[in-house]
Enzyme design. Structure first.
Site, PDB file in Angstrom:
ATOM      1  N   ARG A 101       3.336  -0.697  12.754  1.00 30.79           N
ATOM      2  CA  ARG A 101       4.281  -0.776  11.625  1.00 30.79           C
ATOM      3  C   ARG A 101       5.607  -1.251  12.198  1.00 30.79           C
ATOM      4  O   ARG A 101       6.159  -0.621  13.109  1.00 30.79           O
ATOM      5  CB  ARG A 101       4.437   0.602  10.980  1.00 30.79           C
ATOM      6  CG  ARG A 101       5.631   0.698  10.043  1.00 30.79           C
ATOM      7  CD  ARG A 101       5.614   1.937   9.187  1.00 30.79           C
ATOM      8  NE  ARG A 101       4.553   1.874   8.202  1.00 30.79           N
ATOM      9  CZ  ARG A 101       4.435   2.717   7.174  1.00 30.79           C
ATOM     10  NH1 ARG A 101       5.311   3.689   7.008  1.00 30.79           N
ATOM     11  NH2 ARG A 101       3.447   2.587   6.317  1.00 30.79           N
ATOM     12  N   HIS A 119       2.046  -5.137   3.069  1.00 27.14           N
ATOM     13  CA  HIS A 119       1.418  -3.844   3.383  1.00 27.14           C
ATOM     14  C   HIS A 119      -0.055  -3.941   2.965  1.00 27.14           C
ATOM     15  O   HIS A 119      -0.492  -3.343   1.988  1.00 27.14           O
ATOM     16  CB  HIS A 119       2.152  -2.743   2.609  1.00 27.14           C
ATOM     17  CG  HIS A 119       1.894  -1.346   3.110  1.00 27.14           C
ATOM     18  ND1 HIS A 119       1.072  -1.069   4.184  1.00 27.14           N
ATOM     19  CD2 HIS A 119       2.362  -0.137   2.679  1.00 27.14           C
ATOM     20  CE1 HIS A 119       1.062   0.236   4.386  1.00 27.14           C
ATOM     21  NE2 HIS A 119       1.825   0.828   3.488  1.00 27.14           N
ATOM     22  N   GLN A 158      -2.309  -0.841   2.281  1.00 25.27           N
ATOM     23  CA  GLN A 158      -2.018  -0.168   1.011  1.00 25.27           C
ATOM     24  C   GLN A 158      -2.740  -0.862  -0.140  1.00 25.27           C
ATOM     25  O   GLN A 158      -3.328  -0.203  -1.002  1.00 25.27           O
ATOM     26  CB  GLN A 158      -0.502  -0.179   0.762  1.00 25.27           C
ATOM     27  CG  GLN A 158      -0.099   0.581  -0.484  1.00 25.27           C
ATOM     28  CD  GLN A 158      -0.386   2.067  -0.362  1.00 25.27           C
ATOM     29  OE1 GLN A 158       0.051   2.703   0.594  1.00 25.27           O
ATOM     30  NE2 GLN A 158      -1.121   2.620  -1.302  1.00 25.27           N
ATOM     31  N   ASP A 210       6.998   1.419  -6.753  1.00 32.75           N
ATOM     32  CA  ASP A 210       7.268   1.793  -5.360  1.00 32.75           C
ATOM     33  C   ASP A 210       8.763   2.112  -5.297  1.00 32.75           C
ATOM     34  O   ASP A 210       9.519   1.788  -6.236  1.00 32.75           O
ATOM     35  CB  ASP A 210       6.901   0.607  -4.435  1.00 32.75           C
ATOM     36  CG  ASP A 210       7.115   0.890  -2.947  1.00 32.75           C
ATOM     37  OD1 ASP A 210       7.262   2.066  -2.570  1.00 32.75           O
ATOM     38  OD2 ASP A 210       7.145  -0.082  -2.157  1.00 32.75           O
ATOM     39  N   CYS A 228       2.475   3.894  -4.003  1.00 32.40           N
ATOM     40  CA  CYS A 228       1.988   4.025  -2.623  1.00 32.40           C
ATOM     41  C   CYS A 228       2.490   5.290  -1.941  1.00 32.40           C
ATOM     42  O   CYS A 228       1.908   5.714  -0.954  1.00 32.40           O
ATOM     43  CB  CYS A 228       2.370   2.785  -1.823  1.00 32.40           C
ATOM     44  SG  CYS A 228       4.152   2.555  -1.641  1.00 32.40           S
ATOM     45  N   ARG A 260      -6.295   5.716   1.432  1.00 33.38           N
ATOM     46  CA  ARG A 260      -5.846   5.016   2.641  1.00 33.38           C
ATOM     47  C   ARG A 260      -6.828   5.295   3.776  1.00 33.38           C
ATOM     48  O   ARG A 260      -7.169   4.409   4.562  1.00 33.38           O
ATOM     49  CB  ARG A 260      -4.431   5.477   3.040  1.00 33.38           C
ATOM     50  CG  ARG A 260      -3.335   5.055   2.067  1.00 33.38           C
ATOM     51  CD  ARG A 260      -3.060   3.569   2.111  1.00 33.38           C
ATOM     52  NE  ARG A 260      -2.721   3.121   3.455  1.00 33.38           N
ATOM     53  CZ  ARG A 260      -1.515   3.239   4.019  1.00 33.38           C
ATOM     54  NH1 ARG A 260      -0.523   3.756   3.333  1.00 33.38           N
ATOM     55  NH2 ARG A 260      -1.291   2.800   5.253  1.00 33.38           N
TER      56      ARG A 260
HETATM   57  N1   CP Z   1       2.280   4.423   1.662  1.00 30.44           N
HETATM   58  C1   CP Z   1       2.546   4.506   2.975  1.00 30.44           C
HETATM   59  O1   CP Z   1       2.366   3.560   3.733  1.00 30.44           O
HETATM   60  O2   CP Z   1       2.982   5.726   3.382  1.00 30.44           O
HETATM   61  P1   CP Z   1       3.666   6.049   4.781  1.00 30.44           P
HETATM   62  O3   CP Z   1       4.945   5.258   4.837  1.00 30.44           O
HETATM   63  O4   CP Z   1       3.912   7.525   4.745  1.00 30.44           O
HETATM   64  O5   CP Z   1       2.736   5.655   5.890  1.00 30.44           O
HETATM   65  N1  NVA Z   2       8.229  -0.571   0.230  1.00 29.84           N
HETATM   66  C1  NVA Z   2       8.213   0.640   1.004  1.00 29.84           C
HETATM   67  C2  NVA Z   2       6.814   1.133   1.186  1.00 29.84           C
HETATM   68  C3  NVA Z   2       6.691   2.450   1.888  1.00 29.84           C
HETATM   69  C4  NVA Z   2       5.278   2.834   2.172  1.00 29.84           C
HETATM   70  C5  NVA Z   2       8.873   0.394   2.334  1.00 29.84           C
HETATM   71  O1  NVA Z   2       8.675  -0.675   2.924  1.00 29.84           O
HETATM   72  O2  NVA Z   2       9.626   1.262   2.790  1.00 29.84           O
END
Ligand code: CP
Ligand code: NVA
Length: 314
Positions: free
Chosen positions: A113, A140, A143, A233, A273, A301
């Site tokens: 990430r 993502h 997701q 989101d 999400c 997930r």
């Molecule tokens: N939805 C999601 O990716 O959650 P986290 O940021 O907690 O991993």
């Molecule tokens: N759009 C959000 C998603 C979190 C899972 C972010 O990037 O922070």
């Protein structure tokens, strides 16, 4: 369980959904459902990844991504280790390429990430093992796969469903738009002015997904009027914290609340999400309503990513 052999080869990495064909994504969904069923029925999965190790690198916070990859590897007979990016020191302690080449000789896959998609692609270029995108500023994909699995479970089919995205034109929206295009779903996106998906992203996604026409509006009620699924989101993604006050003001009217749900068909369900900020992008009542699938979505997930892990690492 021995997963049915996939008819086609799969890409080496899971960097963005547009690298994967409709058949390959459908295969992942089918395998995810099989793995979920096997776990539910027997209490465990076959050790398809026995002896395999996944390295998980986080440059942003996470709950779902971290826990699901870790638990998923354990359930498949392998193991996961979590690495802090500041300890690895990409391009500070050591070059990104050297870090990747060393890790490639010790682990069987890397989930990361990070901020820029370019960094992930750079790592993929110097890696001998599969790289999985655990969220970037661009997209993502894990997701979107879990979201598709959730809708498949709820509706029994995906083709022809209409998704209405309400909120920020962000990373999660981009992946869901590609997923919609690959799997024959409609995609409408309602954003306040200034927060649309960039026109070049709309053009790119539509060109990657023949038949997809992304409908854009700044009117949430218009967006949801024939929706099967309403998705939102956070208005403030990771890395945008300094813009919070401005965004909260400018997203006024874009909360997925009871009055927005009343403008949608009775069959419409709600996805998010998570993490969710109740009272901002979603009301507490909608989060907890029978039409909210958000916790099923979060749990999926695990199952969706296990399918990715099996196809890339087994
Ligand atoms: N939805 C999601 O990716 O959650 P986290 O940021 O907690 O991993
Ligand atoms: N759009 C959000 C998603 C979190 C899972 C972010 O990037 O922070």
């Amino acid at each position: 369980m021995t997963p049915a052999p996939i008819a086609t080869t799969v890409p080496r990495h899971f960097l963005q959904l547009s690298d994967w064909t409709t058949a390959q994504l459908s295969d992942l969904l089918e395998l995810a459902a099989q793995l979920k069923h096997e776990l539910r029925e027997t209490g465990h999965n076959a050790p398809l990844l026995a002896g395999k190790t996944l390295a998980c690198i986080f440059e942003k916070p996470s709950l779902r991504t971290r826990v699901s990859f870790s638990a998923g590897m354990t359930q498949l007979g392998g193991s996961a280790l979590t690495l802090r990016s500041d300890e690895l020191g990409f391009d500070e302690r050591e070059s990104t390429e050297d870090i990747t080449r060393v890790m490639s000789g010790m682990v069987d896959g890397i989930m990361m990430r990070t901020y820029g998609q370019e960094k992930l692609e750079r790592i993929a270029r110097s890696s001998d093992v599969p790289i999985i995108n655990g969220l970037t500023d661009l997209c993502h994909p894990c997701q979107a796969l879990a979201d598709a699995l959730t809708l498949q479970e709820h509706f029994g089919t995906l083709s022809g469903l209409k998704i209405a995205w309400v909120g920020d034109g962000n990373n999660v929206a981009r992946s869901l738009a590609v997923m919609a295009g690959r799997l024959g779903m409609g995609f409408t996106v309602a954003t306040p002015p200034g927060y649309q998906l960039p026109p070049e992203d709309i053009r790119r996604i539509e060109s990657q997904c023949p038949g997809l026409k992304i409908n854009e509006t700044d009117n949430p009620k218009q967006a949801v009027k024939d929706a099967d699924c309403i998705v939102t989101d956070t208005w403030v993604s990771m890395g945008q914290e300094a813009e919070k006050a401005k965004r909260v003001t400018e997203f006024a009217g874009f909360c997925v609340d009871e009055s927005l749900l009343a403008a949608a068909p009775a069959r419409a369900v709600v996805l998010h999400c998570l993490p969710a900020y109740r009272g901002y992008e979603i009301s507490a009542g909608v989060m907890e309503s029978a039409r909210s699938l958000v916790f099923q979505e979060a749990h999926n997930r695990l199952h969706a990513q296990k399918a990715i892990l099996v196809r890339l690492l087994a």
